[in-house]
Write an enzyme that holds these catalytic residues in place. Structure first.
Site, PDB file in Angstrom:
ATOM      1  N   GLU A 222       0.813  -1.212   0.000  1.00 57.43           N
ATOM      2  CA  GLU A 222       0.000   0.000   0.000  1.00 57.43           C
ATOM      3  C   GLU A 222       0.849   1.266   0.000  1.00 57.43           C
ATOM      4  OE1 GLU A 222      -4.230   1.011   2.028  1.00 57.43           O
ATOM      5  OE2 GLU A 222      -2.619   0.566   3.432  1.00 57.43           O
ATOM      6  N   ARG A 365     -11.307  -9.327   9.151  1.00 55.94           N
ATOM      7  CA  ARG A 365     -11.972  -9.438   7.847  1.00 55.94           C
ATOM      8  C   ARG A 365     -11.634 -10.756   7.175  1.00 55.94           C
ATOM      9  NH1 ARG A 365     -11.907  -3.781   4.404  1.00 55.94           N
ATOM     10  NH2 ARG A 365     -13.249  -2.586   5.794  1.00 55.94           N
ATOM     11  N   GLU A 366     -12.669 -11.382   6.615  1.00 53.22           N
ATOM     12  CA  GLU A 366     -12.497 -12.684   5.964  1.00 53.22           C
ATOM     13  C   GLU A 366     -11.739 -13.640   6.895  1.00 53.22           C
ATOM     14  OE1 GLU A 366     -13.210  -9.561   3.217  1.00 53.22           O
ATOM     15  OE2 GLU A 366     -11.196  -9.887   3.990  1.00 53.22           O
TER      16      GLU A 366
END
Length: 439
Positions: A222, A365-366
């Site tokens: 990122e 998440r997930e």
């Protein structure tokens, strides 16, 4: 059927492919790569098998034929695949067949390198060829250890006094006491909501390892390498990170002096930042392998920022299946290189809906397979982010929600946000009390 070692071992290749058709789970155990098969058609079949596997589909004759498409006719048609499966009486000798293929591959490659060595025109070419010959010895299956081997290791641990940490220094005394340091072979998840300091925490872990003479590989999907290095230099030089928006105007003479010292310090570290925005698990594995070759005798730490941005190979029906596949592969990498792999992870918005906003396992998440694959799952929480009148300003809680081989508890650390620094809270409190007593 009698198999003979040679430059080619077609029968062993057929036996491996046929065994996988009979028992597709064998593909998970296989260490072979497509290029190690001598026959072009076998390379194509094995490559198709891997592609089907990476797409999270069952490997069988139908899915492999579909994956091969028109190329199926070039390898002998569907009947050839059926013959492969029918010709294997048992899958019991799969590892033996695989080893035969690897031995033949090594012989072929060694002959190629030998021929290349015989035609060199410059002394500079020799080291690379000799290194390639040495690497051929690494292409082999790990020998299963006996019970005696395992018990000997355990007895050695029992009779050898432990000095210091058993793993890589985290840079935080209380966290070291809880974990013994980051352990080789462990997959460690660090999860938090935005603005909690995940990246700053990861950089502090990389820095702590480098300070002890280790090697840190950071995979940033990122942020750029320049952004990350600026953050680390801010901490090293105690220069407010906000000043990087216009350093020419904002930096004081003292800042310039501190930054020069910080740069000199940073240059001594063995740190690699891989900032390509698209990276697969295979890309990550390849770069870790290069890092180990360059520094074989040092302690390595791998940091990934962050898990959900790793590019998958293949197609998955759901995002949680994709992330589960990736986390499983990261765990395999940790085991293969015996290195701690720290993967940052996002948390769902569900945290914000609760009165107590301290994260928990289900917030990842997930989360799917992550809970199962990870050896350590930790969360970062700053009370002063949510409560302006917090009783613990500047304190970040490191919540160990799972530790496969240790206790679960919460560690408090001082977070200097302006520098991106995580500091030992106990030492800071001692220094504060001492200063007040002197005063």
């Amino acid at each position: 059927m009698e198999y003979q070692l040679g430059i080619e071992n077609i029968e062993a290749e057929q036996a491996v492919l046929g065994s996988i058709f009979l028992e597709s789970d064998l593909l998970d155990e296989a260490i072979l790569q497509a290029q190690q098969f001598s026959k072009a058609s076998h390379r194509a079949i094995f490559k198709a098998m891997r592609e089907v596997q990476e797409a999270n589909k069952q490997v069988d004759i139908v899915t492999v034929v579909t994956q091969l498409g028109e190329a199926i006719e070039q390898i002998g048609g569907v009947s050839y695949l059926s013959d492969l499966a029918n010709a294997v009486p048992s899958t019991a000798n799969f590892k033996t067949y695989e080893q035969m293929i690897l031995e033949s591959y090594r012989v072929r490659e060694a002959r190629k390198l030998g021929a290349k060595l015989a035609t060199v025109t410059s002394e500079e070419e020799v080291p690379n060829i000799l290194q390639s010959l040495g690497e051929l010895q690494d292409i082999k299956r790990k020998k299963n250890r006996t019970k005696s081997d395992v018990l000997a290791d355990i007895f050695s641990d029992m009779s050898t006094p432990t000095q210091g940490l058993t793993g890589i220094d985290t840079g935080l005394d209380d966290l070291n006491r809880m974990t013994g340091g980051w352990q080789g072979g462990d997959l460690i998840i660090v999860a938090a909501r935005p603005s909690m300091g995940k990246t700053a925490f990861a950089l502090s872990l990389a820095q702590a390892n480098c300070e002890k003479g280790g090697v840190s590989d950071i995979f940033s999907l990122e942020m750029s390498d320049t952004q990350l290095v600026k953050r680390m230099l801010s901490g090293l030089g105690r220069v407010n990170g906000k000043k990087w928006s216009n350093p020419f105007e904002e930096f004081t003479n003292e800042d310039h002096e501190n930054m020069a010292n910080a740069i000199g310090h940073y240059e001594k570290w063995d740190i690699n930042i891989h900032d390509e925005p698209t990276q697969t698990v295979y890309d990550i594995r390849s770069k870790i392998k290069e890092s180990f070759k360059e520094h074989p005798d040092k302690k390595h730490l791998v940091i990934i920022d962050y898990l959900q941005l790793i590019s998958s190979v293949g197609k998955f029906e759901r995002k949680d299946l994709e992330i589960g596949h990736i986390s499983g592969m990261l765990k395999k990498i940790a085991r293969e290189f015996n290195v701690p792999v720290i993967a940052l992870s996002q948390l769902s918005r569900g945290v914000e809906q609760r009165q107590d906003k301290r994260p928990m396992m289900s917030d990842i998440r997930e989360s799917g397979s992550i809970e199962q694959d990870a050896d350590v799952i930790s969360f970062l929480y700053r009370d002063d982010y949510y409560n302006k009148d917090s009783e613990n300003p500047g304190i970040t809680e490191i919540i160990l929600g799972k530790q496969r081989n240790g206790p679960v508890d919460t560690v408090q650390t001082l977070f200097r946000k302006e520098y991106g620094q995580f500091l030992n809270l106990s030492k800071q409190l001692e220094a504060k009390v001492e200063a007040e007593l002197i005063g």
